[in-house]
Design a protein around this motif. Structure first.
Motif, short mmCIF file in Angstrom:
data_model
loop_
_atom_site.label_atom_id
_atom_site.label_comp_id
_atom_site.label_asym_id
_atom_site.label_seq_id
_atom_site.Cartn_x
_atom_site.Cartn_y
_atom_site.Cartn_z
N PHE A 1 5.16 -3.30 -8.59
CA PHE A 1 4.25 -4.42 -8.39
C PHE A 1 3.21 -4.24 -7.29
CE2 PHE A 1 7.95 -7.22 -9.99
CZ PHE A 1 7.59 -6.94 -11.30
N GLY A 2 3.23 -3.10 -6.61
CA GLY A 2 2.29 -2.97 -5.51
C GLY A 2 2.00 -1.52 -5.18
N THR A 3 1.12 -1.33 -4.20
CA THR A 3 0.64 0.01 -3.92
C THR A 3 1.48 0.77 -2.86
OG1 THR A 3 -0.92 -1.05 -2.40
CG2 THR A 3 -1.76 -0.44 -4.56
N ILE B 1 -1.24 4.03 -7.79
CA ILE B 1 -2.20 3.20 -7.05
C ILE B 1 -3.50 3.10 -7.84
CG2 ILE B 1 -3.61 3.07 -4.95
CD1 ILE B 1 -1.29 4.46 -3.46
N GLU B 2 -3.95 4.24 -8.35
CA GLU B 2 -5.21 4.24 -9.09
C GLU B 2 -5.11 3.38 -10.35
OE1 GLU B 2 -5.80 8.45 -9.38
OE2 GLU B 2 -7.02 8.52 -7.54
N LEU C 1 -3.08 0.76 -10.80
CA LEU C 1 -3.05 -0.66 -10.41
C LEU C 1 -4.47 -1.17 -10.14
CD1 LEU C 1 0.00 -1.08 -8.00
CD2 LEU C 1 -0.24 -1.96 -10.31
N PHE C 2 -5.26 -0.34 -9.46
CA PHE C 2 -6.63 -0.76 -9.15
C PHE C 2 -7.45 -0.95 -10.41
CE2 PHE C 2 -8.15 -1.27 -4.85
CZ PHE C 2 -6.97 -1.06 -4.16
N LYS C 3 -7.27 -0.01 -11.35
CA LYS C 3 -8.04 -0.08 -12.58
C LYS C 3 -7.69 -1.35 -13.34
CE LYS C 3 -8.60 3.23 -16.08
NZ LYS C 3 -8.19 4.58 -16.56
N LYS C 4 -6.38 -1.67 -13.35
CA LYS C 4 -5.90 -2.78 -14.17
C LYS C 4 -6.18 -4.16 -13.56
CE LYS C 4 -1.80 -2.09 -17.12
NZ LYS C 4 -0.36 -1.92 -16.98
N TYR C 5 -5.86 -4.31 -12.29
CA TYR C 5 -5.79 -5.67 -11.73
C TYR C 5 -6.81 -6.01 -10.65
CZ TYR C 5 -1.27 -5.89 -14.03
OH TYR C 5 -0.26 -5.89 -14.96
N ILE C 6 -7.37 -4.99 -10.03
CA ILE C 6 -8.11 -5.30 -8.81
C ILE C 6 -9.59 -5.03 -9.04
CG2 ILE C 6 -8.32 -4.78 -6.35
CD1 ILE C 6 -5.32 -3.97 -6.48
N ASN C 7 -10.40 -6.03 -8.73
CA ASN C 7 -11.81 -5.93 -9.05
C ASN C 7 -12.64 -5.24 -7.99
OD1 ASN C 7 -11.57 -7.20 -11.54
ND2 ASN C 7 -11.58 -9.22 -10.58
N PRO D 1 -13.42 -1.34 -5.79
CA PRO D 1 -13.16 0.10 -5.86
C PRO D 1 -12.01 0.49 -4.92
CG PRO D 1 -15.16 -0.34 -4.63
CD PRO D 1 -14.72 -1.64 -5.19
N ILE D 2 -11.31 1.53 -5.29
CA ILE D 2 -10.19 2.03 -4.48
C ILE D 2 -10.75 2.67 -3.20
CG2 ILE D 2 -10.19 4.24 -5.71
CD1 ILE D 2 -7.10 4.09 -5.57
N SER D 3 -10.07 2.40 -2.09
CA SER D 3 -10.60 2.86 -0.80
C SER D 3 -9.70 3.95 -0.21
CB SER D 3 -10.66 1.70 0.18
OG SER D 3 -9.34 1.33 0.53
N ASP D 4 -10.18 4.57 0.86
CA ASP D 4 -9.37 5.58 1.55
C ASP D 4 -8.07 4.97 2.07
OD1 ASP D 4 -11.16 7.51 0.98
OD2 ASP D 4 -12.11 7.54 2.97
N LEU D 5 -8.19 3.73 2.56
CA LEU D 5 -6.99 3.05 3.05
C LEU D 5 -5.94 2.96 1.96
CD1 LEU D 5 -8.26 0.01 5.16
CD2 LEU D 5 -6.83 1.89 5.93
N ASN D 6 -6.37 2.63 0.74
CA ASN D 6 -5.43 2.53 -0.36
C ASN D 6 -4.83 3.89 -0.69
OD1 ASN D 6 -7.79 0.30 -1.40
ND2 ASN D 6 -5.68 -0.35 -1.11
N ARG D 7 -5.68 4.91 -0.67
CA ARG D 7 -5.20 6.26 -0.99
C ARG D 7 -4.16 6.73 0.01
NH1 ARG D 7 -10.61 7.22 -2.52
NH2 ARG D 7 -10.76 7.18 -4.79
#
Lengths: 415, 415
Positions: free
Chosen positions: B132-134, B99-100, B102-108, B110-116
């Motif tokens: 392809f996804g989280t 997940i971390e 993917l966020f670094k690469k593609y998503i502009n 910051p990673i959130s608690d929901l994502n974690r």
């Protein structure tokens, strides 16, 4: 009150067709305050059909069944109905006359015994007139549960739902009101939106449910409320929706009842008496097709040059050959030239152009698969943006079409 | 052996989205000899999910569940899984790292608690990597039944099915072979075909099932056979299919594995090294879009002029203004001129043109809604045919696109 939908037929279960019928029925039921509890796709098999009818009737007051009513031998539905309702088939003369009339009018082949058999209906059924086809709809009851049986052909089924089934349900059942409001956003991910609206979401009245519906880079936020007092529900949902605009107004492009983005573009162009033309390379006409899917598009859409081949860009659109040689056909410069040339050529106010590589292999340029340029030209000037849309051909095209509409939408707001 | 598919989420039950995921999964399962017994769409509701998991597991050895694994608060699936499997959630460090990344690469953002939280998985689950996804896929077992839980985003789900789920099923379960063969016909109704092939159908071996699949004026005939000996099944189905050609060979345009008609046209054009261009009025680019949906279309498709406005037909295509004035824009003469002009302009061997009125109101001509002309131009000459496609805008366009491909297909066979 709640309903269920059952589809009969192997073609859904082997994945040969997508079940779009159920989506249509569910949407229409929702509009009149009927929740759909479950959708079940079952085999063309007597035992399986019997069990599903029984179970659905135990849970819900209305069961809508589609499929299994065609003239050919893969259909076992009608004999199964007779078993379930303890009934038998009789010939309905009105249905037979209708079948004979349809054959006379539209079908260039003689009527067959198979077709005549479609006039057989269970004695306890109320026949629902199928204006567009030979298989009638049937309305039957068991222990206060209404069962509606409809043919699976989408346009026959849709007409029966609208003209017979919904009026029957409205007449027979008391229903609560269901109010939905869907806010459409672009350019931000589901979880980032969730964080931005967290406080608002946590403070929603308990009668309101929120759902996030992500699709191809856009997220829809759907608010739903259910209850007896329609006006109170509407104003409660409206109030909460309004609070969203200060939080994420910059990414909202409309609400669902405004229609898809191409519908909104159509409204804006009509209002402003302005026109559009498109020059499409890798999108292959999909932008034009989506623009013209809106009734009335002829008032603002001049047309498109689908210039899949590089020579078409040069010969038909008049993009300078030197530009293509200098920058390559997949470039900002060529995209801008295409948008400007199609505006000139078709005499429109706005021009959209796309050039890129949707894959699976590289085309007339060295651009990576997924690299695309989308250009907008307007009386105020032209610009192009570069995107990387990934490496899945169909998604590259769909995402690019969506992005083109977003860019155009923003541009039109400047006029 | 049989499987079931369960989709979780209100969006299918309120008709906001069509359940195309299940069609994909069903098709893939069928290919490896797994029959899908039932597809069930249920609400995002704990009790409902629990009951469906239980019932499906009682009937089938494999249950594939999609949806309900997103990061936002409308999802109740994971806690429900824990209840069903008597398990609890733990953080999976590998999933978190993914997940971390993917966020670094593609998503502009910051990673959130929901994502974690998406890295929380039941302890008894085998985690299936979602490239392809989280949201990871999960494989869990209860009483020998395999349950696979997958995210609902179509392209993440598809990848998980192909890379994880199918290999797991192939490894774990013995399966019979299922052989399908689908014969594609055009120009004749379901019941007329049924009469023509009645004797053949009545004499089919009992292991073979026949289904009629009608759609927009075309009928597909699907033969299915199931058993242990794959070679015997294939040759039995082949033998029966061959017998169809003497009976209805004139309306068969191919078999399903040959691909849709636009795929077959692509193959023919590539083989003959010939090219195509289209001039589209009311079809609005849909023919071009369908032609370019085939990978490799750039080898034979030059492009299209979507001339929605009459002036575009005259100015860009060069249809003589006098012709439009004399015969009206919706006429055989204009259709032929469009097909010939687009061949000239784009330098192609074949030209398709469409002009007509798709409704809902009359356009630049007096033609009735539904009246359309489709023209084909080739090195051997040009012709146009008139059709009445009814009064349903979307169907008028779809049926016309289909008919244009049929006419072109027959024409190419002359070269």
């Amino acid at each position: 009150m709640q309903a269920e939908i059952i589809t009969i037929g192997d073609e859904i279960l082997i994945g040969q067709i997508v079940d779009s019928n159920s989506a249509f029925i569910a949407k229409e039921l929702n509009k009149i305050g009927v929740s759909v509890y479950q959708i079940t796709s079952v085999q063309d098999d007597r035992e399986h059909i019997l069990r599903s009818l029984e179970e659905a009737g135990n849970r819900s007051s209305v069961v809508i069944v589609t499929g299994g009513l065609g003239p050919t031998k893969d259909d076992v539905t009608k004999p199964t109905l007779c078993q379930f309702f303890d009934d038998e088939l009789v010939r309905d003369e009105k249905v037979l006359a209708h079948i004979e009339e349809l054959f006379k009018k539209y079908i260039n082949s003689p009527i067959s015994d198979l077709n005549r058999q479609q006039a057989l209906v269970p004695t306890k059924a109320k026949v629902l007139h199928n204006a567009f086809g030979t298989a009638p709809g049937l309305w039957m009851k068991k222990d206060k549960v209404s069962y509606f049986f409809l043919p699976g052909v989408p346009y026959e089924m849709k007409n029966l739902i609208l003209t017979s089934v919904l009026p029957a349900i409205i007449e027979e059942y008391e229903r609560p009101h269901i109010v939905h409001k869907t806010i459409m956003t672009y350019g931000m991910g589901e979880s980032t939106i969730a964080e931005k609206i967290e406080d608002w979401e946590n403070n929603l009245p308990s009668a309101i449910k929120l759902a996030y519906l992500p699709n191809l880079g856009r997220v829809k936020l759907r608010l739903s409320a259910k209850g007896q007092d329609k006006e109170a529900l509407v104003s409660m949902v409206e109030d909460e929706a309004k609070k969203l605009y200060p939080l994420i107004g910059d990414i909202i492009y409309g609400e669902e009842e405004d229609g898809a983005i191409e519908v909104q573009i159509g409204k804006l162009l009509t209002e402003k008496r302005m026109t559009l033309a498109t020059a499409e390379s890798f999108t292959g006409g999909k932008i034009a097709e989506q623009v013209t899917s809106v009734p009335g598009a002829s008032h603002y859409f001049k047309g498109s040059v689908v210039c899949y081949a590089t020579e078409t860009k040069i010969k038909v659109l008049g993009v300078p050959k030197e530009l293509v040689e200098q920058y390559s056909v997949v470039s900002e410069e060529v995209a801008v030239a295409m948008a400007e040339r199609v505006r000139d050529l078709l005499g429109s106010d706005f021009g959209i152009a796309t050039t890129g590589n949707a894959g699976p292999t590289k085309g007339d340029s060295d651009a990576d698969v997924g690299t695309v340029y989308i250009a907008i030209s307007s009386p105020k000037g032209s610009f192009a943006q570069e995107f990387n849309m990934g490496n899945h051909r169909e998604r590259v095209v769909k995402k690019s079409v969506g992005k083109a509409f977003e860019l155009l939408y923003k541009e039109i707001l400047n006029f």
